[in-house]
Design a protein around this motif. Structure first.
Motif, mmCIF file in Angstrom:
data_model
loop_
_atom_site.group_PDB
_atom_site.id
_atom_site.type_symbol
_atom_site.label_atom_id
_atom_site.label_comp_id
_atom_site.label_asym_id
_atom_site.label_seq_id
_atom_site.Cartn_x
_atom_site.Cartn_y
_atom_site.Cartn_z
ATOM 1 N N LYS A 147 0.803 -1.436 -0.175
ATOM 2 C CA LYS A 147 -0.071 0.243 -0.046
ATOM 3 C C LYS A 147 0.812 0.936 0.012
ATOM 4 C CE LYS A 147 -3.844 -2.112 2.785
ATOM 5 N NZ LYS A 147 -4.347 -2.331 4.048
ATOM 6 N N ASN A 148 1.772 0.961 0.619
ATOM 7 C CA ASN A 148 2.602 2.686 0.932
ATOM 8 C C ASN A 148 3.519 2.769 -0.731
ATOM 9 O OD1 ASN A 148 4.373 4.473 2.662
ATOM 10 N ND2 ASN A 148 6.299 3.731 1.939
ATOM 11 N N ARG B 169 2.358 1.443 -3.228
ATOM 12 C CA ARG B 169 1.222 2.362 -4.231
ATOM 13 C C ARG B 169 1.679 3.669 -4.321
ATOM 14 N NH1 ARG B 169 -2.153 -0.964 -7.511
ATOM 15 N NH2 ARG B 169 -4.327 1.131 -7.344
ATOM 16 N N LYS B 170 1.761 4.460 -2.677
ATOM 17 C CA LYS B 170 1.102 5.886 -2.372
ATOM 18 C C LYS B 170 2.423 6.432 -3.029
ATOM 19 C CE LYS B 170 0.053 8.813 1.503
ATOM 20 N NZ LYS B 170 0.125 8.721 2.880
ATOM 21 N N LYS C 193 2.298 6.910 -6.483
ATOM 22 C CA LYS C 193 1.199 7.990 -6.762
ATOM 23 C C LYS C 193 0.426 7.014 -8.357
ATOM 24 C CE LYS C 193 3.416 12.315 -6.222
ATOM 25 N NZ LYS C 193 3.843 13.386 -6.995
ATOM 26 N N THR D 286 -3.472 5.632 -8.878
ATOM 27 C CA THR D 286 -5.217 5.796 -8.327
ATOM 28 C C THR D 286 -5.401 4.534 -7.724
ATOM 29 O OG1 THR D 286 -5.330 6.978 -10.069
ATOM 30 C CG2 THR D 286 -6.730 6.233 -9.133
ATOM 31 N N PRO D 287 -6.040 4.909 -6.436
ATOM 32 C CA PRO D 287 -5.919 3.783 -5.085
ATOM 33 C C PRO D 287 -7.010 2.343 -5.976
ATOM 34 C CG PRO D 287 -5.865 6.092 -4.258
ATOM 35 C CD PRO D 287 -6.120 6.348 -5.856
ATOM 36 N N ASN D 288 -7.691 2.867 -6.546
ATOM 37 C CA ASN D 288 -9.213 1.699 -7.147
ATOM 38 C C ASN D 288 -8.897 1.392 -8.501
ATOM 39 O OD1 ASN D 288 -9.860 4.506 -8.215
ATOM 40 N ND2 ASN D 288 -11.577 4.146 -7.657
ATOM 41 N N GLU E 85 -1.698 -7.356 -3.486
ATOM 42 C CA GLU E 85 -1.662 -6.571 -2.595
ATOM 43 C C GLU E 85 -1.907 -5.170 -3.580
ATOM 44 O OE1 GLU E 85 -3.988 -3.737 -0.840
ATOM 45 O OE2 GLU E 85 -3.954 -5.676 -0.294
ATOM 46 N N PRO F 232 -5.783 -4.390 -5.038
ATOM 47 C CA PRO F 232 -5.957 -3.477 -3.256
ATOM 48 C C PRO F 232 -7.045 -4.435 -2.550
ATOM 49 C CG PRO F 232 -5.185 -2.205 -4.879
ATOM 50 C CD PRO F 232 -5.107 -3.535 -6.146
ATOM 51 N N GLU G 52 -8.855 -3.304 -0.570
ATOM 52 C CA GLU G 52 -10.194 -2.409 -0.015
ATOM 53 C C GLU G 52 -10.892 -2.366 -1.992
ATOM 54 O OE1 GLU G 52 -10.288 2.332 1.358
ATOM 55 O OE2 GLU G 52 -8.604 0.785 1.364
ATOM 56 N N PHE G 53 -10.108 -2.514 -2.234
ATOM 57 C CA PHE G 53 -10.824 -1.878 -3.670
ATOM 58 C C PHE G 53 -11.208 -2.867 -4.770
ATOM 59 C CE2 PHE G 53 -8.452 1.344 -2.744
ATOM 60 C CZ PHE G 53 -9.303 2.918 -2.683
#
Length: 350
Positions: free
Chosen positions: A131-132, A134-135, A138, A140-142, A231, A235, A237-238
């Protein structure tokens, strides 16, 4: 004269010769003396060493270098059935790629490595590190990561495709000069390349080099890299909501969106407890029954790596090096330059 006997071993094994085969081609050289020399006893005259290295097609200056790169500081994904001969061919080829990356760094500046590794031994989970990452990248989260080669290279990871036996997946390592490199199998499907790239990035982001020579530790770190890759590409979460009550009929659409294989989507659904073990087994069997496990339906986009080949072109076109010039500058044979730099499709034919 002071020679590094390990470099002679490197040249011999890269050429695929045993000690006996080499000795039989050099007048005055016995396998016994060669064996002792390669153990560091230094029982060969300088003239004999130079005769050997000339026969192997390597320049005298090669004997002054010291290449490590692999296997001591590499994460190496492969099938257990790979033969020793093919494994040796792969490893020495990859070591030469790492060496070339370092040699080129004297004339060009590779992009700065701008990712922030987190040592998993300090309590981070592979999922947190993914997750870190991907952040930092940059993403896009989903959304899926589309231009994966380009993004990795923009953040300082040198990625090279290598067409080779199907039993080789990929390798990640830090070169002797500190350049992060990922080499993957070019012959694989795009979805498999993407997972391998994410897996190897996981090693770079989580694990110290070298990995201890311990099968149990190696398996743990491979599992951690797989968790990171899952992950990173899918991800939780999405993707989780779309994996509940997963059906074969929905795999194609999910694959086209997340750009991952149907098999990895099924595994992700199980790992996120969206399906139970029985449903996982059923879907996996059905996927195999349809012949899709190895040749899945659906196109997955992937871009191409460019840093390594562009670096070679820069040496040729802007710095005006010929292949012979590069051979002399890098202390390696011309055929090595041509083999690894002439095209982005690096080949070992077995």
């Amino acid at each position: 004269m002071s020679f590094n006997y390990r470099q002679l071993i490197f040249a011999r094994e890269y050429r695929g010769l045993t000690q006996s085969e080499l000795a039989s081609n050099i007048v005055g050289l016995s396998q016994s003396n060669l064996s002792k020399y390669e153990k560091g006893f230094g029982l060969l005259a300088d003239e004999m060493v130079l005769k050997i290295i000339d026969f192997l097609g390597f320049p005298e200056s090669w004997l002054q270098h010291n290449i490590s790169n692999l296997p001591e500081n590499a994460h190496y994904r492969k099938r257990t059935t790979i033969t020793k001969k093919v494994k040796t061919e792969i490893e020495y080829s990859i070591r030469l790629i790492g060496y070339l990356v370092d040699q080129m760094s004297d004339s060009i500046e590779w992009p700065e490595f701008r990712l922030i590794p987190l040592n998993i031994e300090e309590g981070y989970t592979p999922e947190t590190i993914a997750k870190n990452t991907r952040k930092i990248l940059k993403i896009t989260p989903n959304e899926p990561l589309k231009s994966i080669f380009t993004l990795f290279e923009n953040f300082g990871v040198i990625v090279i495709e290598f067409e080779i036996t199907e039993k080789f997946d990929g390798v990640s390592f830090i070169t002797d000069k500190g350049n992060p490199v990922i080499v993957i199998n070019k012959s694989f499907s795009n979805d498999r390349k993407r997972f391998t790239l994410a897996h190897e990035l996981g090693h770079l982001m989580m694990h110290d080099f070298p990995i201890p020579d311990n099968r149990n530790i190696e398996k743990i770190k491979e599992d951690e890299a797989n968790r990171f890759a899952s992950e990173f590409l899918m991800p939780a979460e999405f993707i989780k909501n779309s994996l509940f009550n997963l059906r074969l009929s929905s795999l194609g659409q999910l694959k086209s969106y997340w750009l991952t294989s149907m098999a990895s989507l099924i595994r992700r659904a199980r790992d996120l407890k969206c399906i139970n073990e029985d449903k996982y087994t059923y879907l996996s069997i059905e996927l195999s029954r349809d012949g899709k496990r190895k040749n899945e339906d659906g196109f997955v986009y992937i871009d191409e790596p460019s840093l390594f080949i562009e670096a070679y072109k820069l040496h040729k076109n802007e710095l005006e090096y010929s292949d012979v010039d590069l051979s002399n500058a890098f202390s390696i044979p011309v055929d090595v330059i041509e083999r690894f730099c002439k095209t982005s499709r690096l080949k070992i034919v077995k």
